[in-house]
Design an enzyme around this catalytic site. Structure first.
Site, PDB file in Angstrom:
ATOM      1  N   GLN A  69       4.667  -3.908   2.665  1.00 30.91           N
ATOM      2  CA  GLN A  69       4.543  -5.330   2.988  1.00 30.91           C
ATOM      3  C   GLN A  69       4.861  -6.167   1.752  1.00 30.91           C
ATOM      4  O   GLN A  69       4.780  -5.663   0.633  1.00 30.91           O
ATOM      5  CB  GLN A  69       3.132  -5.627   3.459  1.00 30.91           C
ATOM      6  CG  GLN A  69       2.083  -5.410   2.384  1.00 30.91           C
ATOM      7  CD  GLN A  69       0.700  -5.210   2.966  1.00 30.91           C
ATOM      8  OE1 GLN A  69       0.287  -4.076   3.202  1.00 30.91           O
ATOM      9  NE2 GLN A  69      -0.016  -6.291   3.179  1.00 30.91           N
ATOM     10  N   GLU A 104       0.814  -1.229   0.000  1.00 29.95           N
ATOM     11  CA  GLU A 104       0.000   0.000   0.000  1.00 29.95           C
ATOM     12  C   GLU A 104       0.844   1.274   0.000  1.00 29.95           C
ATOM     13  O   GLU A 104       0.299   2.363   0.063  1.00 29.95           O
ATOM     14  CB  GLU A 104      -0.959  -0.015   1.187  1.00 29.95           C
ATOM     15  CG  GLU A 104      -1.996  -1.116   1.072  1.00 29.95           C
ATOM     16  CD  GLU A 104      -2.990  -1.147   2.227  1.00 29.95           C
ATOM     17  OE1 GLU A 104      -2.799  -0.414   3.207  1.00 29.95           O
ATOM     18  OE2 GLU A 104      -3.957  -1.927   2.128  1.00 29.95           O
TER      19      GLU A 104
HETATM   20  C1  BGC Z   1      -2.628  -4.065   5.111  1.00 27.30           C
HETATM   21  C2  BGC Z   1      -3.608  -4.868   4.291  1.00 27.30           C
HETATM   22  C3  BGC Z   1      -4.523  -5.637   5.224  1.00 27.30           C
HETATM   23  C4  BGC Z   1      -5.197  -4.702   6.215  1.00 27.30           C
HETATM   24  C5  BGC Z   1      -6.033  -5.437   7.245  1.00 27.30           C
HETATM   25  C6  BGC Z   1      -3.388  -3.180   6.070  1.00 27.30           C
HETATM   26  O1  BGC Z   1      -2.496  -2.499   6.890  1.00 27.30           O
HETATM   27  O2  BGC Z   1      -1.813  -3.271   4.292  1.00 27.30           O
HETATM   28  O3  BGC Z   1      -2.907  -5.763   3.452  1.00 27.30           O
HETATM   29  O4  BGC Z   1      -5.467  -6.318   4.498  1.00 27.30           O
HETATM   30  O5  BGC Z   1      -4.207  -3.989   6.911  1.00 27.30           O
HETATM   31  O6  BGC Z   1      -5.257  -6.294   8.001  1.00 27.30           O
END
Ligand code: BGC
Length: 797
Positions: free
Chosen positions: A615, A502
Site C-alpha cells: 500500500q 506491510e
Molecule cells: C493495512 C493496515 C491497516 C489495517 C486495518 C492492513 O491490511 O495494511 O495499514 O491499518 O489493514 O485496516
C-alpha cells in the site's frame, strides 16, 4: 490485482442517488451475496451496529450486532514466545441478535428463497437513515400477502434500534404467527485461512447474569469473564391491528421470544413495533445494566416509532447539510457510490463518542473490531471538517490511553509513550510484531491528526489540556528510538521499524516514518514553546507532571533538524528505506491474478526480500507532508513506486489517486478513485462480506476533497487547486473550518466559494490569496487550463 469482483446489475440495483437498493428478487444473486448484502445494508450509529441480516433470520451468513468497545480478552498463542509479545488480545463480541421476526403463515415458515415473490424491494434509504423492506408474495395456497419492514439504529439515542413490521393479507383471511426474538447465538467458529479475520472463541463468552420479563418486554444480561464487562440487552413491542392478537412471552438466559398469533383479516394490517436496547459497562453491576436497558426501552415506547423515525430523518438531514458531496457525472452510479460511502462515515462515527473507530466500523468482526491508524489518517480528516465535536472525542479517547501507552513504552524499553498498533482497550493486541508493534509510525500519525484537528477547528483548549501531553510523550519516544548515527554523518536515524507498506518490514530509516517523526518532534517543540509563552502556569504544571526537562526540548529540535531522509541521487527518488533499492524487483509478470492478495499466497520472507509494496508508503508521505517534496520529486517517486504497488490493502488506491491528481496523471487519478469508491460496492478486495472498509471509505472522501478539489491545510492555511475528471461536470461539497461553513462548487472552468456562515474566511485558490466575508460571501475563480506538458493520459497498466 485490482479488479471489481462484482458489478451491481442496474436492473436489480438501480443507481438511485439517495438509496442503495435491490428492486427485485434474484434467487441466485441473493444466495451468492448473502454476506455482502449484510454489510451493504448494515446499520450503525458508531456505538451500536447491526448487520443487514433479514428479519426471518434465514438465509444468513453472520447476523452481527456489535457495540463499540465491547470485547473479551483472548489469549494470543505463539509457536515461540518472545519478550514483549502481547499475550492477551481483545476481540469485539457479537451481542444477542434482536432483528429476528420469524413469520409463519398457515403454520408454514416464510423465507424469501422458498416463496413465490410478486414484488420485492430492499432499500437502504440514505435520507431517512432506515433499512426498508417491501415484499409481496403468494402462499402455496394462493393467498397474497404484503410485508413491510423499516429498521433503524437511532442516531439520537445511541443505545436504541427499532423495527416496524407490518403484514397485510391482500385477498383473504389468513392465520399468521410472528415470533419476535432476541437470541444470544453461539460464537461463530474461527476462520484460520485469512489472518485479517477475527479469531473465534471456544465455548461460552457471555455468561448470563439475570433476566427480567413482563408484558411484551424481555431483558437479558451477561458478564464477560475476563474483560469484566456487563452487557444488558432488551426488546419491547407495541402491536396495533384491528384483528385480534394473542401474545405470549418467554425468556430464558439466552433466548427471549415474544409470540404474536393472529387471524389476519383481509386488508386489516398487523403492525408490530419492536424496540431494542443495548448497554454495557465496566463499572455497573448486572442489575443496574438491566435498569439502564429498561429505561432506554421506556423512553422508546413513550416516543413511539413515528417520532423516532422522524428524528432519525432530521438527524440524517443535518448530516447531509454539513457533509454532502455532490458529483455530477455521466455515470449515475458514481453519486450513489459516493453517498453510500459518506453514509458509512456517518454510521461509523456519529455516536462513537468515548471510543475509537474500528477498521470495519461496526459492520463486521474483521480485524476484531480493533482501532488502527485508519482512524487518525483516513477517517478523522472527514470528521474534523464535518463534525468537530466527534473528532475531539475520538482524539480524547487516544489521550485516555496515554497511561497504557506509557506502560507499553516501558515494557519495550522506550521513553515516552508507545501507542498500540491495534487495540480496543488501549493495550497492544497485534500478534505479529513485524507488521504490528513495529509500525511505530502510528505515534506520529496520532500527533499529525491532533495537529490537523487543532488547526482546522481552532480548538486550542484541547491542545493545552490534552494534546501537548501526547506530543511530549511521542516526541520522547522518537528521540529514544532513533540515534545520531556516525555511519550517516551524524544524522538522526530510526532503525528497525515497519512503515505503512506491510510487504517490507523491519527496515532502517523508512522515509515515511522519519518524515512523520520529524513533524511530530517539531510540532512538540513548537507547542511546548507556545504553551510556556502563553500559559506559563499550565506549562509549569505539565512540566512537573511529566518531568519535562528543557534539555529534552533542545534534543527533540536537534533530532528533527538532523533527521536522516533517504535519497537516491542516481534515480533522484526517495528510497522507501535504506535497503529498498537493493532488493530484487518482484516478478509481477509471472504472478497470477489469483495469487493476489500476495499475503495469502506467499511467505512474508519472500515479500520482505523483494521490491513489492502492499500500500501507499512513500506516496502516502507525499500526501501527508506534501510540502516537503518538489513536484518533480513527487512525479519521480510516484513513477517509481506505482508499478510496484499491489494495492493488496484497501488503504492504498485513494492515496495513489490524490498524488496522481497532484502530478496531473489524470487518468490514473480517476481510475484509482473509482476503485477506492467502489471498494465495497464492487467488492474489490473480495472480502466485503466481512464488513465495510472504513479507511477506504474515508479515503474516498480524501480523494474527492484533497484529490480533485486539491484541498491542502498545512499549518491550518486552507488552499484549493481543483481539477475535475473529464467525465464529471461538477463537484460540490461543504466544509466547516474554525466554526465557519464553506460551500465549494467546482466545474471545468470555475470554482465558486461561498461562505454560508462566518465573518471572514481567508484561503487560496491555485496559489492566489482570496478572502470571503459576511459582506462579500461569494467568490468565483477560474479553474486553469492544463499546464504545458501535463500528462492527461497516464492510465493504469
Ligand atoms: C493495512 C493496515 C491497516 C489495517 C486495518 C492492513 O491490511 O495494511 O495499514 O491499518 O489493514 O485496516
Amino acid at each position: 490485482m485490482l479488479r471489481p469482483r462484482y458489478i451491481p446489475p442496474e436492473d436489480i440495483f438501480p443507481p438511485n442517488p439517495w438509496a442503495f437498493e435491490a428492486v427485485h428478487y434474484d434467487a441466485r444473486l441473493a444466495r451468492e451475496l448473502t454476506g455482502q448484502a449484510e454489510t451493504m445494508f448494515a446499520l450503525s450509529n458508531g456505538y451500536l451496529g447491526i448487520r443487514g441480516a433479514v428479519e426471518e433470520g434465514t438465509p444468513v451468513r453472520e447476523a452481527g450486532t456489535y457495540l463499540n468497545g465491547f470485547y473479551e480478552h483472548r489469549p494470543i498463542s505463539y509457536g515461540e514466545h518472545a519478550y514483549g509479545f502481547p499475550r492477551i488480545g481483545q476481540s469485539i463480541l457479537n451481542c444477542p441478535n434482536g432483528t429476528v421476526l420469524k413469520l409463519f403463515v398457515d403454520d408454514e415458515p416464510f423465507v424469501v428463497p422458498r416463496a413465490e415473490i410478486l414484488d420485492y424491494r430492499r432499500s437502504l434509504d440514505l435520507r431517512a437513515g432506515t433499512l426498508n423492506r417491501d415484499v409481496r408474495w403468494v402462499t402455496p395456497t394462493g393467498k397474497r400477502l404484503h410485508m413491510r419492514t423499516v429498521r433503524l439504529v437511532s442516531l439520537a439515542h445511541r443505545h436504541l434500534a427499532a423495527i416496524e413490521f407490518e403484514l397485510t393479507a391482500e385477498d383473504a383471511d389468513v392465520e399468521v404467527a410472528v415470533s419476535s426474538e432476541l437470541e444470544n447465538a453461539r460464537p461463530l467458529n474461527a476462520d484460520t485461512t485469512d489472518p485479517r479475520l477475527a479469531e473465534g472463541f471456544i465455548g461460552r463468552v457471555l455468561h448470563p447474569t439475570g433476566t427480567r420479563s413482563a408484558g411484551l418486554r424481555a431483558l437479558l444480561s451477561y458478564r464477560t469473564a475476563s474483560s469484566g464487562l456487563s452487557l444488558g440487552c432488551g426488546m419491547d413491542h407495541s402491536v396495533s391491528t384491528e384483528c385480534s392478537v394473542l401474545t405470549q412471552l418467554s425468556c430464558d438466559d439466552d433466548v427471549a421470544v415474544a409470540l404474536f398469533g393472529c387471524k389476519l383479516e383481509r386488508l386489516k394490517p398487523l403492525r408490530i413495533r419492536k424496540y431494542l436496547s443495548y448497554h454495557y459497562s465496566d463499572i455497573v453491576d448486572p442489575d443496574e445494566i438491566l435498569t439502564q436497558t429498561a429505561s432506554t426501552l421506556d423512553r422508546a415506547t413513550r416516543s413511539g416509532f413515528e417520532q423516532i423515525s422522524e428524528r432519525q430523518r432530521s438527524d440524517v438531514e443535518r448530516f447531509w447539510a454539513r457533509a454532502n458531496v455532490t458529483v455530477e457525472s455521466e455515470n449515475p452510479r458514481t453519486q450513489q457510490t459516493i453517498r453510500w460511502n459518506l453514509f458509512q462515515l456517518l454510521q461509523a462515527s456519529e455516536r462513537a463518542e468515548g471510543h475509537g473507530i474500528g477498521a470495519r466500523g461496526l459492520t463486521g468482526r474483521t480485524y476484531e473490531g480493533h482501532y488502527f491508524w485508519d482512524t487518525e489518517i483516513y477517517v478523522l480528516p472527514f470528521i474534523i471538517y464535518t463534525n468537530p465535536a466527534i473528532a475531539r472525542s475520538v482524539l480524547k479517547f487516544r489521550y485516555d490511553m496515554l497511561d497504557k501507552a506509557r506502560a507499553r513504552a516501558r515494557e519495550l524499553g522506550h521513553c515516552g509513550a508507545t501507542f498500540p498498533w491495534r487495540t480496543i482497550n488501549g493495550e497492544e493486541a497485534s500478534a505479529y510484531y513485524a507488521a504490528g508493534t513495529a509500525q511505530y509510525h502510528i505515534n506520529a500519525d496520532i500527533a499529525y491528526a491532533l495537529r490537523k484537528y487543532v488547526e482546522v477547528t481552532g480548538d486550542q483548549a484541547f491542545l493545552w489540556n490534552y494534546g501537548v501531553e501526547m506530543l511530549i510523550e511521542t516526541a520522547r519516544l522518537w528521540f529514544d528510538l532513533g540515534f545520531f548515527s556516525d555511519a550517516k554523518g551524524g544524522r538522526f536515524c530510526i532503525n528497525g521499524v515497519t512503515g505503512p507498506d506491510e510487504y517490507t518490514a523491519l527496515v532502517n530509516n523508512n522515509c515515511f516514518t522519519n518524515l512523520m517523526a520529524r513533524e511530530n518532534l517539531r510540532y512538540a517543540v513548537k507547542t511546548v514553546g507556545t504553551l510556556e509563552r502563553l500559559h506559563p502556569d499550565l506549562f509549569n504544571r505539565l512540566a512537573a507532571r511529566t518531568g519535562l526537562d528543557r534539555a529534552e526540548i533542545v534534543q527533540w529540535s536537534e533530532a528533527a533538524d538532523r533527521m536522516y531522509l533517504p535519497y537516491d541521487a542516481r534515480l533522484k527518488i526517495h528510497p522507501q528505506d535504506d535497503d529498498f533499492l537493493d532488493l530484487e524487483r518482484w516478478d509481477f509478470a509471472s504472478t497470477s491474478e489469483d495469487d493476489y492478495p500476495l499475503l495469502l499466497h506467499y511467505h512474508p520472507l519472500n515479500l520482505y526480500r523483494s521490491q513489492v509494496i502492499k500500500q501507499a508508503d512513500t506516496v502516502m508521505a507525499m500526501f501527508l507532508l506534501g510540502s516537503h517534496f518538489t513536484q518533480d520529486e513527487k512525479r519521480r517517486n510516484f513513477e517509481y513506486y506505482d508499478p510496484l504497488t499491489t494495492h493488496d490493502s484497501s488503504l492504498s488506491v485513494c492515496i495513489q489517486s490524490i498524488i496522481a491528481n497532484e502530478i496531473r496523471f489524470d487518468r490514473k487519478a480517476i481510475e484509482y478513485f473509482d476503485f477506492a469508491a467502489a471498494m465495497d460496492m464492487s467488492d474489490i478486495g473480495g472480502n466485503m462480506m466481512h464488513g465495510a472498509h472504513i479507511a477506504a471509505i474515508g479515503g474516498t472522501w480524501l480523494a474527492l476533497v484533497y484529490g480533485f478539489a486539491g484541498l491542502r491545510d498545512d499549518d491550518g492555511r486552507i488552499s484549493f487547486n481543483p481539477i475535475l475528471p473529464e467525465a464529471w461536470s461538477a463537484l460540490k461539497f461543504v466544509l466547516t473550518v474554525r466554526g465557519q461553513t464553506l460551500r465549494i462548487e467546482i466545474d471545468h472552468v470555475s470554482a465558486t466559494y461561498r461562505l454560508l456562515n462566518g465573518e471572514r474566511f481567508d484561503f487560496s485558490h491555485a496559489g492566489e490569496e482570496c478572502v470571503l466575508s459576511a459582506a462579500e460571501p461569494v467568490l468565483t475563480c477560474a479553474v486553469g487550463p492544463l499546464p504545458a506538458g501535463a500528462d492527461r493520459a497516464g492510465g493504469l497498466d
